[in-house]
Write a protein that holds these residues in place. Structure first.
Motif, PDB file in Angstrom:
ATOM      1  N   GLN A 191       0.844  -1.206   0.000  1.00  0.00           N
ATOM      2  CA  GLN A 191       0.000   0.000   0.000  1.00  0.00           C
ATOM      3  C   GLN A 191       0.877   1.253   0.000  1.00  0.00           C
ATOM      4  O   GLN A 191       1.782   1.371   0.827  1.00  0.00           O
ATOM      5  CB  GLN A 191      -0.839  -0.026   1.272  1.00  0.00           C
ATOM      6  CG  GLN A 191      -2.263   0.343   1.089  1.00  0.00           C
ATOM      7  CD  GLN A 191      -2.965   0.459   2.443  1.00  0.00           C
ATOM      8  OE1 GLN A 191      -2.414   0.213   3.506  1.00  0.00           O
ATOM      9  NE2 GLN A 191      -4.226   0.856   2.384  1.00  0.00           N
ATOM     10  N   ASN A 218      -2.760   4.340   1.773  1.00  0.00           N
ATOM     11  CA  ASN A 218      -2.640   4.471   3.221  1.00  0.00           C
ATOM     12  C   ASN A 218      -2.489   5.977   3.478  1.00  0.00           C
ATOM     13  O   ASN A 218      -1.433   6.548   3.222  1.00  0.00           O
ATOM     14  CB  ASN A 218      -1.394   3.683   3.654  1.00  0.00           C
ATOM     15  CG  ASN A 218      -1.146   3.705   5.147  1.00  0.00           C
ATOM     16  OD1 ASN A 218      -1.897   4.316   5.906  1.00  0.00           O
ATOM     17  ND2 ASN A 218      -0.073   3.045   5.563  1.00  0.00           N
ATOM     18  N   ALA A 243       2.067   5.715   9.715  1.00  0.00           N
ATOM     19  CA  ALA A 243       1.731   5.004   8.469  1.00  0.00           C
ATOM     20  C   ALA A 243       2.648   3.805   8.245  1.00  0.00           C
ATOM     21  O   ALA A 243       2.354   2.937   7.431  1.00  0.00           O
ATOM     22  CB  ALA A 243       1.822   5.950   7.284  1.00  0.00           C
TER      23      ALA A 243
END
Ligand code: CAA
Length: 249
Positions: A3, A29, A81
C-alpha cells in the motif's frame, strides 16, 4: 504491491478531507497533515468523523510554514503510516483577500508562507527518499486564480502561480527517477474558503462559470487520486484545470 503512503497537507480542511477520502477509497494508506492552530482535539474529532463515515485516515500535526515543524510532521507520518511518504499532496493553503492598494505586508507574507514556502519545506523532506526508491508522486494544489489572476488576490494569485513554476522545474529534475510532479488547479469549489466570500460576490462569480455552479471537493479528489495512481507515470509537469470552464487556456 504494498500500500502506498499518501500525505495530504491541510488534510482536515475543505478540499483536503475529500482528497483524503478519495485516496483512501482507491487503496492508499492516507495521512492527513493538520495544523488547526495546534488544536489536536479538533483533528482527533475529524478523524473519528471520517472513521464513522467509513474512512480509515491517520493524522499528523505540522505547521507547514515552519521547516522544523514539517520535519516533525514527516517523522510522525512515518511512525503512524509505517514508512516513508510515497505520495505528497501539497494542499495546505490560506487566503487573505483584499485589493493590493490596501494590502498589508502581513497579508502578503502569510499567504506566501502558507501557500508557497510550505511546498518547499514539505517537498524538500520527501524528494530524496522518493528518488532513492525510484518512485514518487508530488501533487501541488494551485488555483484557477493563478492562471487568470483575480481581483483582490495579488498575494494568492502570485503564490499559486509560483506553485506551477515549481512543478515544471522539479518535474524536469526528477522525471528520470520515477517521480512525477503535477499541479491541480481547482476553480471555485464549495469549501469554507469560498464560503468566506461575501454572498453577493459569490453570486456574481457563479454567473461567470460556464457549467453554472461551483465545483465539489469530490471532483478535485478524483483528479488528485488519478495523478497519484501507478498508471499515471507518464503525466508530469502538467497543470490540470478543474474549473467548470471558468478559464480555458
Ligand atoms: N473586477 C473589477 N472591479 C471590481 C471587481 C472585479 N472583479 N470586484 C470588485 N470591483 C470593484 C467594485 O465594483 C468597487 O468599485 P467602486 O469602488 O468603483 O464601487 C471596488 O472594486 C470595491 O469593491 P468591493 O466593495 O468588493 O471591495 P472590498 O475592498 O470591500 O472587497 C474583496 C474586495 C475582498 C477582494 C472582494 O471584492 C472579494 O471578496 N472578491 C472576491 C475575491 C475572490 O474571488 N477570492 C477567492 C477566494 S476562494 C479561493 O481563493 C479559492 C480558489 O482557489 C478559487
Amino acid at each position: 504491491m504494498s500500500q502506498k503512503i499518501a500525505l495530504v497537507t491541510g488534510g482536515t480542511g475543505g478540499l483536503g478531507t475529500y482528497i483524503c477520502r478519495t485516496l483512501a477509497t482507491a487503496g492508499f494508506n492516507v495521512v492527513a497533515g493538520y495544523n488547526s492552530g495546534g488544536n489536536h482535539d479538533k483533528a482527533k474529532a475529524w478523524q473519528a468523523e471520517q472513521k464513522e463515515a467509513g474512512f480509515d485516515i491517520k493524522v499528523a500535526y505540522g505547521d507547514v510554514t515552519s521547516a522544523e515543524s514539517c520535519a516533525q510532521c514527516i517523522a510522525t507520518v512515518e511512525e503512524v503510516a509505517g514508512g516513508p511518504v510515497d505520495v505528497l499532496i501539497n494542499n495546505a493553503g490560506i487566503t487573505r483577500d483584499g485589493q493590493f492598494k490596501k494590502m498589508s505586508w502581513e497579508q502578503w507574507d502569510e499567504v506566501m508562507s502558507a501557500n508557497l514556502d510550505s511546498m518547499f519545506h514539505m517537498t524538500r523532506l520527501v524528494i530524496n527518499p522518493m528518488i532513492e526508491k525510484g518512485w514518487g508522486r508530488i501533487i501541488n494544489i494551485s488555483s484557477v486564480n493563478a492562471q487568470k489572476g483575480q481581483f483582490g488576490q495579488c498575494n494568492y494569485s502570485a503564490a499559486k502561480a509560483g506553485i506551477h513554476g515549481f512543478t515544471k522545474a522539479l518535474a524536469q529534475e526528477v522525471a528520470a527517477k520515477g517521480v512525477t510532479v503535477n499541479t491541480v488547479s481547482p476553480g471555485y469549489v464549495m469549501t469554507p474558503m469560498v464560503a468566506k466570500i461575501a454572498e453577493e460576490v459569490q453570486a456574481k462569480i457563479c454567473k461567470t462559470i460556464p457549467v453554472g455552479r461551483f465545483g465539489t471537493p469530490e471532483e478535485i479528489g478524483r483528479m488528485v487520486t488519478f495523478l497519484a495512481e501507478q498508471d499515471s507515470g507518464y503525466i508530469t509537469g502538467a497543470d490540470m484545470s478543474i474549473n467548470g470552464g471558468l478559464h480555458m487556456h
